[in-house]
Design a protein around this motif. Structure first.
Motif, PDB file in Angstrom:
ATOM      1  N   VAL A 114     -26.103  31.120  39.621  1.00  0.00           N
ATOM      2  CA  VAL A 114     -27.293  30.176  39.154  1.00  0.00           C
ATOM      3  C   VAL A 114     -26.572  28.976  39.109  1.00  0.00           C
ATOM      4  CG1 VAL A 114     -28.679  29.806  37.207  1.00  0.00           C
ATOM      5  CG2 VAL A 114     -27.694  32.083  37.721  1.00  0.00           C
ATOM      6  N   LYS A 115     -27.649  27.734  39.417  1.00  0.00           N
ATOM      7  CA  LYS A 115     -27.353  26.448  39.730  1.00  0.00           C
ATOM      8  C   LYS A 115     -27.399  26.025  38.010  1.00  0.00           C
ATOM      9  CE  LYS A 115     -29.168  25.461  44.101  1.00  0.00           C
ATOM     10  NZ  LYS A 115     -30.309  24.586  44.817  1.00  0.00           N
ATOM     11  N   VAL A 116     -26.477  24.976  37.601  1.00  0.00           N
ATOM     12  CA  VAL A 116     -26.254  24.344  36.346  1.00  0.00           C
ATOM     13  C   VAL A 116     -26.215  22.792  36.661  1.00  0.00           C
ATOM     14  CG1 VAL A 116     -25.319  24.314  34.229  1.00  0.00           C
ATOM     15  CG2 VAL A 116     -24.951  26.546  35.529  1.00  0.00           C
ATOM     16  N   LEU A 117     -27.265  22.316  35.794  1.00  0.00           N
ATOM     17  CA  LEU A 117     -26.989  20.849  35.784  1.00  0.00           C
ATOM     18  C   LEU A 117     -25.887  20.137  35.103  1.00  0.00           C
ATOM     19  CD1 LEU A 117     -30.682  19.699  35.387  1.00  0.00           C
ATOM     20  CD2 LEU A 117     -29.475  19.889  37.637  1.00  0.00           C
ATOM     21  N   ASP A 118     -25.166  19.275  35.617  1.00  0.00           N
ATOM     22  CA  ASP A 118     -23.955  18.600  35.042  1.00  0.00           C
ATOM     23  C   ASP A 118     -23.891  17.297  35.139  1.00  0.00           C
ATOM     24  OD1 ASP A 118     -21.639  17.646  34.110  1.00  0.00           O
ATOM     25  OD2 ASP A 118     -20.530  19.656  35.012  1.00  0.00           O
ATOM     26  N   ALA A 172     -38.760  37.134  31.012  1.00  0.00           N
ATOM     27  CA  ALA A 172     -39.400  38.482  31.519  1.00  0.00           C
ATOM     28  C   ALA A 172     -40.409  38.351  32.701  1.00  0.00           C
ATOM     29  CB  ALA A 172     -39.932  39.171  30.215  1.00  0.00           C
ATOM     30  N   ASP A 173     -41.273  37.280  32.630  1.00  0.00           N
ATOM     31  CA  ASP A 173     -42.189  36.996  33.840  1.00  0.00           C
ATOM     32  C   ASP A 173     -41.711  35.751  34.581  1.00  0.00           C
ATOM     33  OD1 ASP A 173     -43.664  39.045  32.481  1.00  0.00           O
ATOM     34  OD2 ASP A 173     -44.643  37.691  31.111  1.00  0.00           O
ATOM     35  N   HIS A 174     -40.492  35.076  34.181  1.00  0.00           N
ATOM     36  CA  HIS A 174     -39.979  34.049  34.986  1.00  0.00           C
ATOM     37  C   HIS A 174     -40.862  32.628  35.206  1.00  0.00           C
ATOM     38  CE1 HIS A 174     -37.579  37.457  36.020  1.00  0.00           C
ATOM     39  NE2 HIS A 174     -38.633  37.996  36.657  1.00  0.00           N
ATOM     40  N   TRP A 226     -37.495  28.886  37.732  1.00  0.00           N
ATOM     41  CA  TRP A 226     -36.882  27.938  36.879  1.00  0.00           C
ATOM     42  C   TRP A 226     -35.759  27.166  37.480  1.00  0.00           C
ATOM     43  CZ3 TRP A 226     -32.372  30.171  36.451  1.00  0.00           C
ATOM     44  CH2 TRP A 226     -32.338  31.452  36.192  1.00  0.00           C
ATOM     45  N   THR A 227     -35.375  27.427  38.666  1.00  0.00           N
ATOM     46  CA  THR A 227     -34.365  26.846  39.718  1.00  0.00           C
ATOM     47  C   THR A 227     -33.072  26.797  39.033  1.00  0.00           C
ATOM     48  OG1 THR A 227     -36.380  25.453  40.299  1.00  0.00           O
ATOM     49  CG2 THR A 227     -34.080  24.745  40.935  1.00  0.00           C
ATOM     50  N   PHE A 228     -32.790  26.318  37.754  1.00  0.00           N
ATOM     51  CA  PHE A 228     -31.541  25.891  37.423  1.00  0.00           C
ATOM     52  C   PHE A 228     -31.595  26.066  35.861  1.00  0.00           C
ATOM     53  CE2 PHE A 228     -33.682  21.867  38.024  1.00  0.00           C
ATOM     54  CZ  PHE A 228     -33.817  21.548  36.685  1.00  0.00           C
ATOM     55  N   PHE A 229     -30.256  26.211  35.336  1.00  0.00           N
ATOM     56  CA  PHE A 229     -29.834  25.923  34.000  1.00  0.00           C
ATOM     57  C   PHE A 229     -29.693  24.431  33.625  1.00  0.00           C
ATOM     58  CE2 PHE A 229     -27.955  30.538  33.667  1.00  0.00           C
ATOM     59  CZ  PHE A 229     -29.424  30.954  33.675  1.00  0.00           C
ATOM     60  N   GLY A 230     -30.305  24.077  32.621  1.00  0.00           N
ATOM     61  CA  GLY A 230     -30.013  22.449  32.060  1.00  0.00           C
ATOM     62  C   GLY A 230     -28.770  22.300  31.682  1.00  0.00           C
ATOM     63  N   SER A 231     -27.789  23.301  31.300  1.00  0.00           N
ATOM     64  CA  SER A 231     -26.521  23.142  30.804  1.00  0.00           C
ATOM     65  C   SER A 231     -25.979  24.500  30.513  1.00  0.00           C
ATOM     66  CB  SER A 231     -26.543  22.378  29.398  1.00  0.00           C
ATOM     67  OG  SER A 231     -27.215  23.266  28.524  1.00  0.00           O
ATOM     68  N   GLY A 254     -35.865  34.865  38.826  1.00  0.00           N
ATOM     69  CA  GLY A 254     -35.869  33.835  38.188  1.00  0.00           C
ATOM     70  C   GLY A 254     -35.539  32.543  38.408  1.00  0.00           C
ATOM     71  N   ARG A 255     -34.438  32.332  39.200  1.00  0.00           N
ATOM     72  CA  ARG A 255     -33.974  31.193  39.478  1.00  0.00           C
ATOM     73  C   ARG A 255     -34.893  30.577  40.713  1.00  0.00           C
ATOM     74  NH1 ARG A 255     -28.346  34.056  41.923  1.00  0.00           N
ATOM     75  NH2 ARG A 255     -29.377  35.047  43.805  1.00  0.00           N
ATOM     76  N   ALA A 256     -35.624  31.383  41.375  1.00  0.00           N
ATOM     77  CA  ALA A 256     -36.598  31.078  42.387  1.00  0.00           C
ATOM     78  C   ALA A 256     -37.796  30.025  41.626  1.00  0.00           C
ATOM     79  CB  ALA A 256     -37.207  32.028  43.298  1.00  0.00           C
TER      80      ALA A 256
END
Length: 496
Positions: free
Chosen positions: A225-229, A166-168, A422-427, A418-420
């Motif tokens: 959204v960026k996702v790490l792979d 909610a608060d990113h 936490w930047t990315f999803f870890g998976s 949010g993506r600005a």
């Protein structure tokens, strides 16, 4: 591609990048601009009302005024705990030196101010007493916890979820905040907690999905959204898809997919029958060409307007006329909102106010179609609108439909912000976790419920809650039972 076309394309991309970086994010035009366009186009418009608020903002225009708008400082909320501090005169000051009499108390002056009490961490000890006799040993049981054998209680889990979704606030920043309380946690621990909470709430997420898909019209869109792979040297793009219910199903549910392929929305919407409002993404086309799917396409005038707005610099004379006519369509919708029209009154208003404008706009687009280059911004805008004309005009036939898909655009804003941070999803699993938890955050916000209060209460008892009564925990149902209205217009408060 010849040199001139390549130069035009480069200039267009540069202009769009600069506009995205420093310019206004809205395609709305001011009242003065619309009046100027009307004069240049030679159109006579009885009234040019102020442009409607930005579809990506819930705030009113900066210059908006109204009779009901409160002025001055608002009173401090009455539900906040108050502490009275009395300030009295010294005994030596309670005697008048002129008349030689003692002063008597005749009243008091009260002023209020906010004070902030920092958050605290505490440890709860569950002491389960044991009793025994010659043949039996019994130990009291403690209430079920959201995550068994975990050191995190429901309130801490709610805080971590709300802070991030909610608060990113990224998890690594929350770790630093907890460290200031003397609590050492790791990013991996907090990540594991959110994933386990999403798994615990999965049955309720399915109920929320079923509630949203019971709508007459569902709005949808998607955002990358960026996702790490670990298999790739760089992050890849995943997709978040919001699905927003209608006025009778006030909720939103998100879905995560690893790609933008049609399989994602096709699987999510396989049981849906009704109107689907979206942009003209080609993956949706098959939904509307198969009668057995029972889905009807509804276009979005905000998307169409965006194309014309982008072409305003390259073909101002024609695009101004189009934008002016689109503004008249929105003026009709504004009138409907101000008068509270719904149902048949709204349909009649659109029939008399919007349909003549649509006919004029359609004739004008056909007229200029042969005068614009097909691959130019103006040509693409005209082609997009004419190709989707039936879907774009369908809202005039049904008062349950909206002129645009801006409610869904607003539902996507949380991931853009949010993506600005936490930047990315870890998976991919992280993407699914975000989709589940953010679904409840947004649904709480739509019904004016404090997300922390909802997560705290639901996580405290969902483990023992009867599966047959699971719908009672959905935000809109929960709010009706456990919350009282807020006079300030903000989040509703839990009944204590």
């Amino acid at each position: 591609m010849d040199l001139t076309a390549q130069l035009d394309r480069t200039e267009r991309l540069l202009r769009q990048l600069l506009q995205a970086k420093t310019g206004r994010k809205s395609e709305q035009l001011s009242r003065e601009q619309l009046a100027l366009f009307a004069a240049e186009a030679g159109l006579v418009i009885p009234e040019l009302e102020p442009a409607e608020p930005d579809e990506k903002s819930d705030d009113p225009p900066s210059g908006a005024t109204g009779e009901n708008k409160p002025r001055g400082r608002k009173p401090l909320p009455r539900h906040l705990k108050r502490e009275r501090i009395e300030h009295d005169l010294a005994e030596s000051e309670k005697h008048c030196l002129h008349c030689d009499q003692d002063l008597r108390k005749i009243g008091e002056e009260i002023s209020e101010r906010y004070e902030y009490i920092p958050a605290q961490m505490k440890v709860i000890e569950d002491a389960c007493f044991t009793y025994a006799c010659a043949c039996t040993v019994k130990t009291a049981t403690k209430p079920s916890q959201p995550i068994e054998k975990s050191t995190a209680g429901a309130s801490l889990l709610a805080q971590v979820i709300v802070a991030k979704y909610a608060d990113h606030l990224p998890l690594h920043r929350q770790v630093k905040m907890f460290a200031r309380h003397g609590v050492e946690l790791s990013d991996q621990t907090l990540c594991g907690w959110t994933a386990q909470c999403a798994q615990l709430l999965e049955p309720l997420y399915q109920r929320l999905k079923r509630f949203v898909l019971a709508s007459k019209v569902v709005g949808t869109d998607d955002t990358p959204v960026k996702v790490l792979d670990r298999k790739l040297p760089q992050a890849r793009k995943g997709r978040i898809w919001p699905y927003v219910g209608d006025r009778d199903h006030v909720a939103a549910v998100y879905d995560y997919t690893a790609t933008r392929e049609r399989a994602g929305p096709e699987e999510f919407l396989k049981s849906y029958r009704g109107h689907l409002q979206a942009d003209a993404y080609a993956a949706y086309d098959a939904f509307f060409t198969q009668p057995e799917r029972g889905m009807v396409e509804v276009g979005c005038w905000a998307h169409a307007r965006r194309h014309f707005h982008d072409a305003l610099d390259t073909d101002p004379s024609r695009m101004r006329t189009v934008l002016l006519l689109i503004a008249q369509l929105y003026a009709v919708e504004r009138t409907a909102r101000e008068r509270g029209f719904e149902g048949e009154p709204l349909r009649l208003l659109r029939e008399h106010g919007s349909l003549p404008v649509l006919e004029q706009l359609h004739a004008y687009l056909i007229e200029i179609q042969n005068h614009v280059l097909p691959k130019s911004e103006a040509g693409q805008a005209v082609a997009y609108t004419l190709k989707n004309w039936t879907a774009l005009t369908r809202y005039c036939q049904n008062p349950d439909l909206s002129i645009d898909n801006n409610a869904t655009e607003r539902a996507l804003r949380c991931f853009a912000v949010g993506r600005a941070n936490w930047t990315f999803f870890g998976s991919d699993r992280g993407g699914k976790t975000a989709a589940v938890l953010r679904s409840f955050v947004t649904s709480c916000e739509l019904v004016k419920v404090d997300p922390f209060a909802w997560f705290h209460d639901v996580l405290s008892r969902i483990a023992d809650h009867p599966i047959t009564k699971l719908d009672e925990l959905l935000p809109h149902r929960w709010a009706a039972v456990y919350c009282s209205p807020s006079s300030s217009g903000g989040f509703t408060r839990m009944k204590i």
